[in-house]
Each structure stands twice: as C-alpha cells, then as structure tokens.
Design a protein around this motif. Sequence first.
Motif, PDB file in Angstrom:
ATOM      1  N   THR A   1       1.105  -1.060   0.137  1.00 30.09           N
ATOM      2  CA  THR A   1       0.157   0.224   0.112  1.00 30.09           C
ATOM      3  C   THR A   1       1.060   1.174   0.194  1.00 30.09           C
ATOM      4  O   THR A   1       2.128   1.409   0.607  1.00 30.09           O
ATOM      5  CB  THR A   1      -1.133  -0.167   1.007  1.00 30.09           C
TER       6      THR A   1
ATOM      7  N   GLU B   1     -19.743   7.994  10.985  1.00 32.78           N
ATOM      8  CA  GLU B   1     -18.544   7.170  10.021  1.00 32.78           C
ATOM      9  C   GLU B   1     -16.601   7.661  10.716  1.00 32.78           C
ATOM     10  O   GLU B   1     -16.617   8.390  11.859  1.00 32.78           O
ATOM     11  CB  GLU B   1     -18.355   7.512   8.893  1.00 32.78           C
TER      12      GLU B   1
ATOM     13  N   GLU C   1     -10.565   4.269   5.815  1.00 27.81           N
ATOM     14  CA  GLU C   1     -11.929   3.851   4.653  1.00 27.81           C
ATOM     15  C   GLU C   1     -11.535   2.530   4.996  1.00 27.81           C
ATOM     16  O   GLU C   1     -12.167   1.644   5.667  1.00 27.81           O
ATOM     17  CB  GLU C   1     -10.440   3.843   3.206  1.00 27.81           C
ATOM     18  N   ARG C   2     -10.304   2.052   5.418  1.00 34.35           N
ATOM     19  CA  ARG C   2      -9.581   0.386   6.904  1.00 34.35           C
ATOM     20  C   ARG C   2      -8.246   1.232   7.021  1.00 34.35           C
ATOM     21  O   ARG C   2      -8.261   2.380   7.650  1.00 34.35           O
ATOM     22  CB  ARG C   2      -9.698  -0.583   5.551  1.00 34.35           C
ATOM     23  N   ARG C   3      -8.554   0.056   8.451  1.00 33.88           N
ATOM     24  CA  ARG C   3      -7.186  -0.159   8.858  1.00 33.88           C
ATOM     25  C   ARG C   3      -6.703  -1.248   8.354  1.00 33.88           C
ATOM     26  O   ARG C   3      -6.720  -2.134   8.311  1.00 33.88           O
ATOM     27  CB  ARG C   3      -7.252  -0.649  10.607  1.00 33.88           C
ATOM     28  N   VAL C   4      -5.195  -1.150   8.499  1.00 29.43           N
ATOM     29  CA  VAL C   4      -4.017  -1.865   8.284  1.00 29.43           C
ATOM     30  C   VAL C   4      -3.021  -1.963   9.662  1.00 29.43           C
ATOM     31  O   VAL C   4      -3.079  -0.923  10.303  1.00 29.43           O
ATOM     32  CB  VAL C   4      -3.267  -2.002   7.382  1.00 29.43           C
TER      33      VAL C   4
ATOM     34  N   SER D   1      -0.701  -0.033  14.279  1.00 31.80           N
ATOM     35  CA  SER D   1      -2.732  -0.286  13.424  1.00 31.80           C
ATOM     36  C   SER D   1      -2.877   1.314  12.773  1.00 31.80           C
ATOM     37  O   SER D   1      -2.185   2.484  13.381  1.00 31.80           O
ATOM     38  CB  SER D   1      -3.923  -0.309  14.251  1.00 31.80           C
TER      39      SER D   1
ATOM     40  N   PRO E   1      -4.462   4.186  10.024  1.00 28.89           N
ATOM     41  CA  PRO E   1      -5.685   4.496   9.226  1.00 28.89           C
ATOM     42  C   PRO E   1      -5.200   4.525   7.684  1.00 28.89           C
ATOM     43  O   PRO E   1      -4.020   4.983   7.503  1.00 28.89           O
ATOM     44  CB  PRO E   1      -6.128   5.478  10.059  1.00 28.89           C
TER      45      PRO E   1
ATOM     46  N   GLU F   1      -5.338   4.573  -2.265  1.00 29.43           N
ATOM     47  CA  GLU F   1      -5.337   4.500  -1.115  1.00 29.43           C
ATOM     48  C   GLU F   1      -3.660   4.856  -0.216  1.00 29.43           C
ATOM     49  O   GLU F   1      -2.799   3.978  -0.693  1.00 29.43           O
ATOM     50  CB  GLU F   1      -5.774   3.295  -0.261  1.00 29.43           C
TER      51      GLU F   1
ATOM     52  N   THR G   1      -1.478   4.459   3.696  1.00 28.30           N
ATOM     53  CA  THR G   1      -1.741   4.747   5.111  1.00 28.30           C
ATOM     54  C   THR G   1      -0.730   5.840   5.560  1.00 28.30           C
ATOM     55  O   THR G   1      -0.499   6.511   4.960  1.00 28.30           O
ATOM     56  CB  THR G   1      -0.812   3.446   5.488  1.00 28.30           C
TER      57      THR G   1
END
Length: 284
Positions: free
Chosen positions: A147, A163, A192-195, A205, A207, A223, A225
């Motif tokens: 990413t 949200e 959008e999500r977390r990795v 973690s 975002p 996208e 991070t």
Amino acid sequence: MRPRTLSAPIPWLLSSLLISGCALTPDSQSEPEPTLSPAAFEARIGQLEEQIAQSCDRSDTQAANERQQTELLAELRDAGITLRHLRGDIERLEQRRGDDPVLIPAECSGELSETLSSKEMVGRAEWIGLPDVGTYLRARVDSGANTSSLSATDVTRFERDGEDWVRFKLGLNDDDIVVDNVRDEWIERPVERRVRILQAAGSESRPVVSMMMSLGPIRETVEFTLSDRTHLNYPVLLGRRFLMDIAVIDVAENYLHPRPEFPGGRPASEAPEDEINDRDEEEG
C-alpha cells in the motif's frame, strides 16, 4: 486192498503243465525298462527350465545391445549434423572478420508490446500532486510495498455522521519541497480501513485514507496509509496497489514526468534544480 496206481493220462497232464508253465515264465534274459524316481524327475525338469531361462536371458541381452547400438548411431548422426553446422558458422565468421559486428535486435511478442504500451513508465522517484490539498510532493516508487504511504503527523480520530474520520497534517521536514501555505493545514478524510503493520518493536494499526493523486498523465484515487515519515527522504511512497495495471518502473531513471503546478508553489521549470539536490541526497 490193492494199492491205486497212476493211470497213463496223469503223466501226460503233468508234462503238459510243465511245458505250459515254462512258456508263461518271463524270460530271465530280457532287461527291465528304466524308471525315474519323483525326485530325479523334478531335478531333470529344473535343469531344463534353467537352460530355457538362460537362453531367454541371452536373447534379451542381445536385443538390448541392438537397441543401444541403434541409439548410439542416431546420436552419432545428430552430432555429425551439429558439427557440420558449427563448421559452417565458423567459416561465415571468418569471412566476416574485420567487418563491423552485426547486431540483431530482439523482437518482443505482440502481446507483450501491447501490454507495455498500455502502461505508463515511471522512474524510481517522481513528483506527485495532491489536487485536493493543493501541493506537490516527492515520492519514492517501491514495488516491494503493498500500500502507498503518506507522511502525516498529529493524526486524530473523530466521528462524523456515524463514520470514522481522521484529521492530520502533512508530515514534512524543512528540506521537503512543497507548496508552503499547506505545511500546517489540517486535512480531513474518512477512514477507508485500517491496516496492521508488523515492526521490530511490535505491531501498529494505521488508518487508510483515499486521496486524488496525479503523476504525469496519471490521475487516480489512491489509498494511503498515514504514518510519520519525517525521518525518511521522501514524504510519499507509492506501492504495488497504485502501480498495478497502470504503470511500470524503470529503476535506472528519476523524474520522468514534470512536476505539477499549484497556486503558491514553484514553477515546473525550477524542478530540475530540486531534482539535482534530490540525487545528491540519495548518493549521500
């Protein structure tokens, strides 16, 4: 009483019996027929089987030798053909001795050429633009990363309309080349999500946010991070998710595309000077 005397027929009968008896007695001079015991019969059969097996083995060995001979002859013929071809090549090279070498360009398949022509070539470092933020940044292109990553500080989570959102500032050093009036601006984006990133000190973690990005003719939503990259040379890293299906990397090149221009920023004509400084930074 008068004793009974033998009559004449009795001596004749005895004589007949004696004669007939001699005729029925086997001839004492004839030899008995030879016979084999069961053990001797089995031994004889075993000998015959062994002789037959040895004969078959000799036949198989002969057939194998004939096959091997045929294969060797075929290989010898092939070797002779190859040798004749090599001799012809040597003769042609000797005739060309002293001439300029002949270069035969490699031809790519049509399918490969079409695939490459549909993708944009990028260098290992490029200028990218963030139109929604209004600035350009230097980016390192790295296919080893999955990413893409954007340098961010003061990352704060908050909720909007139910949200998850984040508020952050661009993580920049004094030497980073950027439109100055966006250095301390707050940027807000939905998460959008977390990795989860695994590091030597443990896992973290982070975002992931989506932002519009431009690179030369490429204009895509990418996208990123969010992480603090102020200790690194490039505030942006472009990974495989961005490169997939739209770009290929030429690692021998830098800045193949012009720097985008934004209000308050430097003109694209001054980018080469900044790129020289960037190369000096890499070599150091």
